[in-house]
Scaffold this motif. Sequence first.
Motif, mmCIF file in Angstrom:
data_model
loop_
_atom_site.group_PDB
_atom_site.id
_atom_site.type_symbol
_atom_site.label_atom_id
_atom_site.label_comp_id
_atom_site.label_asym_id
_atom_site.label_seq_id
_atom_site.Cartn_x
_atom_site.Cartn_y
_atom_site.Cartn_z
ATOM 1 N N LEU A 11 0.904 -1.341 -0.186
ATOM 2 C CA LEU A 11 -0.458 0.405 -0.011
ATOM 3 C C LEU A 11 0.997 1.631 0.220
ATOM 4 O O LEU A 11 1.505 1.271 0.710
ATOM 5 C CB LEU A 11 -1.184 0.373 1.083
ATOM 6 C CG LEU A 11 -2.091 1.034 1.798
ATOM 7 C CD1 LEU A 11 -2.713 1.392 0.630
ATOM 8 C CD2 LEU A 11 -1.724 1.155 2.681
ATOM 9 N N VAL A 12 0.698 2.196 -0.910
ATOM 10 C CA VAL A 12 1.701 3.324 -0.921
ATOM 11 C C VAL A 12 0.424 4.459 -1.328
ATOM 12 O O VAL A 12 -1.003 4.567 -1.737
ATOM 13 C CB VAL A 12 2.555 3.694 -1.858
ATOM 14 C CG1 VAL A 12 3.493 2.558 -2.134
ATOM 15 C CG2 VAL A 12 1.616 3.446 -3.709
ATOM 16 N N GLN A 13 0.389 5.379 -0.845
ATOM 17 C CA GLN A 13 -0.003 7.268 -1.199
ATOM 18 C C GLN A 13 0.149 7.327 -2.512
ATOM 19 O O GLN A 13 1.210 7.023 -3.194
ATOM 20 C CB GLN A 13 0.398 8.062 0.188
ATOM 21 C CG GLN A 13 0.044 7.403 0.899
ATOM 22 C CD GLN A 13 0.202 7.949 2.136
ATOM 23 O OE1 GLN A 13 0.379 10.352 2.047
ATOM 24 N NE2 GLN A 13 -0.324 8.535 3.620
ATOM 25 N N PRO A 14 -1.100 8.217 -2.500
ATOM 26 C CA PRO A 14 -0.456 9.025 -4.611
ATOM 27 C C PRO A 14 0.622 9.328 -4.554
ATOM 28 O O PRO A 14 0.742 10.434 -3.947
ATOM 29 C CB PRO A 14 -1.852 9.502 -4.807
ATOM 30 C CG PRO A 14 -2.801 9.217 -3.380
ATOM 31 C CD PRO A 14 -2.069 8.815 -2.952
ATOM 32 N N GLY A 15 1.725 9.042 -5.638
ATOM 33 C CA GLY A 15 2.512 10.345 -5.451
ATOM 34 C C GLY A 15 3.818 10.110 -5.503
ATOM 35 O O GLY A 15 5.565 9.289 -5.730
ATOM 36 N N GLU A 16 3.463 8.299 -4.080
ATOM 37 C CA GLU A 16 5.212 7.268 -3.890
ATOM 38 C C GLU A 16 5.321 6.571 -5.208
ATOM 39 O O GLU A 16 4.807 6.241 -6.167
ATOM 40 C CB GLU A 16 4.354 6.807 -3.122
ATOM 41 C CG GLU A 16 3.990 7.927 -1.963
ATOM 42 C CD GLU A 16 3.908 6.978 -0.213
ATOM 43 O OE1 GLU A 16 4.062 8.107 0.662
ATOM 44 O OE2 GLU A 16 3.047 5.981 -0.216
#
Length: 126
Positions: A11-16
């Motif tokens: 799981l990552v955040q947008p932009g990562e």
Amino acid sequence: QVQLAESGGGLVQPGESLRLSCTASGDIFSINTMGWYRQPPGKRLELVAEITSGRGRSINYADSVKDRFTISRENGKNTAYLQMNVMRPEDTAVYFCHAKGYSSEDVKHGVESDYWGRGTQVTVSS
């Protein structure tokens, strides 16, 4: 038989960024193409990126990931990587490693086979 083992989902955040790895093992004679496909929720399987081996190495990307994703390969290890940068929610999918090549049994029959990993979940969400 040839087996593909994937790692690196999560799981990552947008932009990562996230990096996937895939290693082929088993009764390998040659692996010609390695790549990644993905299946977003409720959608069809689609090509993300693929790379061929040898001097005439070629790389192919889906339009949606060009300039953000980079595929690379370590031939000596039959390992491929997918570096995913500036990730977007629409990149959320199960990612499958794919390889096209020959086991020693395939060579006897002159038939190139497709091999698939089990898939790894990638989720991009804030």
